[in-house]
Design a protein around this motif. Sequence first.
Motif, PDB file in Angstrom:
ATOM      1  N   LEU A 300       0.820  -1.207   0.000  1.00 42.04           N
ATOM      2  CA  LEU A 300       0.000   0.000   0.000  1.00 42.04           C
ATOM      3  C   LEU A 300       0.858   1.264   0.000  1.00 42.04           C
ATOM      4  CD1 LEU A 300      -2.795   1.322   0.163  1.00 42.04           C
ATOM      5  CD2 LEU A 300      -2.687   1.073   2.657  1.00 42.04           C
ATOM      6  N   GLY A 301       1.894   1.298   0.839  1.00 45.36           N
ATOM      7  CA  GLY A 301       2.766   2.475   0.905  1.00 45.36           C
ATOM      8  C   GLY A 301       3.487   2.740  -0.405  1.00 45.36           C
ATOM      9  N   GLU A 302       3.829   1.668  -1.126  1.00 44.60           N
ATOM     10  CA  GLU A 302       4.513   1.822  -2.412  1.00 44.60           C
ATOM     11  C   GLU A 302       3.598   2.484  -3.437  1.00 44.60           C
ATOM     12  OE1 GLU A 302       7.369  -2.156  -1.951  1.00 44.60           O
ATOM     13  OE2 GLU A 302       5.503  -2.258  -3.104  1.00 44.60           O
ATOM     14  N   VAL A 303       2.335   2.104  -3.422  1.00 45.92           N
ATOM     15  CA  VAL A 303       1.382   2.663  -4.383  1.00 45.92           C
ATOM     16  C   VAL A 303       1.015   4.093  -4.014  1.00 45.92           C
ATOM     17  CG1 VAL A 303      -0.939   2.434  -5.353  1.00 45.92           C
ATOM     18  CG2 VAL A 303       0.483   0.398  -5.004  1.00 45.92           C
ATOM     19  N   CYS A 304       0.754   4.336  -2.733  1.00 42.52           N
ATOM     20  CA  CYS A 304       0.345   5.677  -2.294  1.00 42.52           C
ATOM     21  C   CYS A 304       1.409   6.737  -2.578  1.00 42.52           C
ATOM     22  CB  CYS A 304       0.029   5.668  -0.802  1.00 42.52           C
ATOM     23  SG  CYS A 304      -1.514   4.823  -0.385  1.00 42.52           S
ATOM     24  N   ASN A 305       2.664   6.338  -2.653  1.00 37.42           N
ATOM     25  CA  ASN A 305       3.747   7.301  -2.856  1.00 37.42           C
ATOM     26  C   ASN A 305       4.232   7.376  -4.310  1.00 37.42           C
ATOM     27  OD1 ASN A 305       4.814   8.567  -0.153  1.00 37.42           O
ATOM     28  ND2 ASN A 305       4.226   6.462   0.330  1.00 37.42           N
ATOM     29  N   LEU A 306       3.464   6.821  -5.226  1.00 37.31           N
ATOM     30  CA  LEU A 306       3.837   6.917  -6.639  1.00 37.31           C
ATOM     31  C   LEU A 306       3.725   8.357  -7.130  1.00 37.31           C
ATOM     32  CD1 LEU A 306       2.057   3.785  -8.176  1.00 37.31           C
ATOM     33  CD2 LEU A 306       4.539   4.134  -7.929  1.00 37.31           C
ATOM     34  N   ARG A 307       4.698   8.767  -7.956  1.00 36.41           N
ATOM     35  CA  ARG A 307       4.652  10.058  -8.624  1.00 36.41           C
ATOM     36  C   ARG A 307       4.343   9.826 -10.104  1.00 36.41           C
ATOM     37  NH1 ARG A 307      10.734  11.260  -7.185  1.00 36.41           N
ATOM     38  NH2 ARG A 307      10.696   9.102  -7.921  1.00 36.41           N
ATOM     39  N   PRO A 322      12.657   4.571  -3.789  1.00 36.46           N
ATOM     40  CA  PRO A 322      12.597   5.503  -2.655  1.00 36.46           C
ATOM     41  C   PRO A 322      12.815   6.919  -3.169  1.00 36.46           C
ATOM     42  CG  PRO A 322      14.731   4.416  -2.721  1.00 36.46           C
ATOM     43  CD  PRO A 322      13.897   3.788  -3.813  1.00 36.46           C
ATOM     44  N   HIS A 323      12.202   7.886  -2.532  1.00 35.80           N
ATOM     45  CA  HIS A 323      12.421   9.284  -2.914  1.00 35.80           C
ATOM     46  C   HIS A 323      11.985  10.189  -1.771  1.00 35.80           C
ATOM     47  CE1 HIS A 323       8.044   9.749  -3.608  1.00 35.80           C
ATOM     48  NE2 HIS A 323       8.105   8.567  -4.202  1.00 35.80           N
ATOM     49  N   GLY A 324      12.750  11.242  -1.537  1.00 32.10           N
ATOM     50  CA  GLY A 324      12.420  12.165  -0.465  1.00 32.10           C
ATOM     51  C   GLY A 324      12.282  11.445   0.870  1.00 32.10           C
ATOM     52  N   ASP A 325      11.146  11.648   1.528  1.00 33.78           N
ATOM     53  CA  ASP A 325      10.878  10.993   2.807  1.00 33.78           C
ATOM     54  C   ASP A 325      10.324   9.578   2.645  1.00 33.78           C
ATOM     55  OD1 ASP A 325      11.725  13.182   4.191  1.00 33.78           O
ATOM     56  OD2 ASP A 325       9.736  13.960   4.647  1.00 33.78           O
ATOM     57  N   HIS A 326      10.094   9.169   1.407  1.00 34.39           N
ATOM     58  CA  HIS A 326       9.526   7.838   1.165  1.00 34.39           C
ATOM     59  C   HIS A 326      10.632   6.799   1.100  1.00 34.39           C
ATOM     60  CE1 HIS A 326       7.275   4.522  -0.357  1.00 34.39           C
ATOM     61  NE2 HIS A 326       7.805   4.579  -1.562  1.00 34.39           N
ATOM     62  N   THR A 327      10.577   5.846   2.012  1.00 36.50           N
ATOM     63  CA  THR A 327      11.551   4.752   2.028  1.00 36.50           C
ATOM     64  C   THR A 327      10.843   3.442   1.704  1.00 36.50           C
ATOM     65  OG1 THR A 327      11.199   4.445   4.412  1.00 36.50           O
ATOM     66  CG2 THR A 327      12.986   5.910   3.748  1.00 36.50           C
ATOM     67  N   ARG A 363      -3.017  13.098  -1.275  1.00 38.69           N
ATOM     68  CA  ARG A 363      -3.627  13.014   0.054  1.00 38.69           C
ATOM     69  C   ARG A 363      -2.999  11.910   0.899  1.00 38.69           C
ATOM     70  NH1 ARG A 363      -9.649  11.235  -0.020  1.00 38.69           N
ATOM     71  NH2 ARG A 363      -9.377  12.253  -2.038  1.00 38.69           N
ATOM     72  N   TYR A 364      -2.487  10.878   0.234  1.00 42.04           N
ATOM     73  CA  TYR A 364      -1.973   9.716   0.955  1.00 42.04           C
ATOM     74  C   TYR A 364      -0.468   9.519   0.790  1.00 42.04           C
ATOM     75  CZ  TYR A 364      -6.983   8.799   0.846  1.00 42.04           C
ATOM     76  OH  TYR A 364      -8.349   8.924   0.960  1.00 42.04           O
ATOM     77  N   ALA A 365       0.213  10.494   0.193  1.00 42.21           N
ATOM     78  CA  ALA A 365       1.659  10.385  -0.029  1.00 42.21           C
ATOM     79  C   ALA A 365       2.420  11.008   1.132  1.00 42.21           C
ATOM     80  CB  ALA A 365       2.040  11.073  -1.342  1.00 42.21           C
ATOM     81  N   GLY A 366       3.480  10.372   1.541  1.00 47.90           N
ATOM     82  CA  GLY A 366       4.290  10.868   2.641  1.00 47.90           C
ATOM     83  C   GLY A 366       4.350   9.856   3.765  1.00 47.90           C
TER      84      GLY A 366
END
Length: 445
Positions: A300-307, A322-327, A363-366
């Motif tokens: 879920l975290g991988e999908v929510c943080n997609l750019r 990974p990018h920015g605060d997303h690990t 809304r769900y990224a970060g």
Amino acid sequence: MSTPHLKVSPSGHYQYRFVVPESLREIVGKREIKKSLGKDRTQAIKMYAQVERETERLLKSAKAIAPTEAGERALIIRRMRQFGFTEKDIATLAGHSGGALSDRLDEGLSIFQDGLVNEYEDAEERGKSPAVSLEAIRAIGRKQLPKETYTVASALTHYLTMKATGVHARDLALTNRVNKVKERLIAVIGKHEITARPIEKLTRAEARKFRDALADEMAPPSVRRTIEIVSPAINKMIKEHDLDMKNPFAQLEIKGATNSRDARLPLSEDDMVALAPVMEKGDAALAGIWVVLRDTGARLGEVCNLRRMDVDETLGCIRIRPHGDHTLKTKNSERDVPLSPKALAVLKHLGADLAPEASLFKRYAGPRRSEGASAALMKRLRTVVTDTKKTIHSLRHRMKDLLRNTGCPESLAKEIMGHSEAGVAFNYGAGYALNVKRAALEKTW
């Protein structure tokens, strides 16, 4: 509203900047807490208040878990500072193994030792336990500091330092978890035993006592997760300082906490049919997340943080990076995953008017924001599926079963889903080609 930590960069961007007190930097994992607040001052002020609250909670937790100077070595150092010794004097003594010291320092230590002897004798006369042992007093007589004491509390602090990611929200959550574990240990085993007693004196009986106390309050999996903080923390301390001891928490049996195949069930095909009208309509972001989760097996975290830039429309895949605060959870989580036609269409639509670096699900990224998506999706899921062993994460279990049942090799399935592989050879080469992954996934669509 006072905003002492609000700064403006040369480019006109507002920032939250707070210098972490030196005594807490090792625990917090950084010298300064920085957060971009954007270019709009009104919005920056709103965000400032939230970041300030998060920072206050982080510092409060860090102060709580920071080991109070405990043990005779720390007590002696505090006394030396109060007596008037400089930090340079203390550092000299810490590294002293013999030989002459300056007359000033030598004379000061003799007077200091005499004071400790008087305190010791006075305590004995009054029938009280001396604050400083004879061993520590003798060490001062040898112009040395007492041997450093490593405690369970200092092991937890070291563990926290090693696990810190530098991502504010994640580190705050980790600090809170470790802090709660420390509080529970103190409540069950004792404050002195956890914060001041040498860790080598920790016993298996105390470890069992802690486990049993947890078992009275929480479910077996929660007991296991708590122990999985304490045991690795002690292991790290043993390894770091070459301590001559066994870990009392190692391989501690926790009844009912073993992972079983039915601990979490995959969603069945009947479930998926019944869920389609509920999950694929309404909020575009949630519907999009559901479709991508369903057809990729990603976390879920991988999908929510997609750019937008993570969606390769030409090759029809997502690039999980990974990018920015997303690990990412593991090194092997970094991968390319083919998209079904429907998932690709959804992501193309969501990213149509976005800049390349913009989040598809803002809304769900970060850090930890995917928890909001999980909660929202679970509300929808529970209107159809009531089995508590079936959750949003069951989509991942479902994909694993689909790949297995269509004859997908285990190593290929692991690469698609970003699982770690025990074999060293797994980390060599570029991995499976995208068309090979697509062929395997197409059988599941």
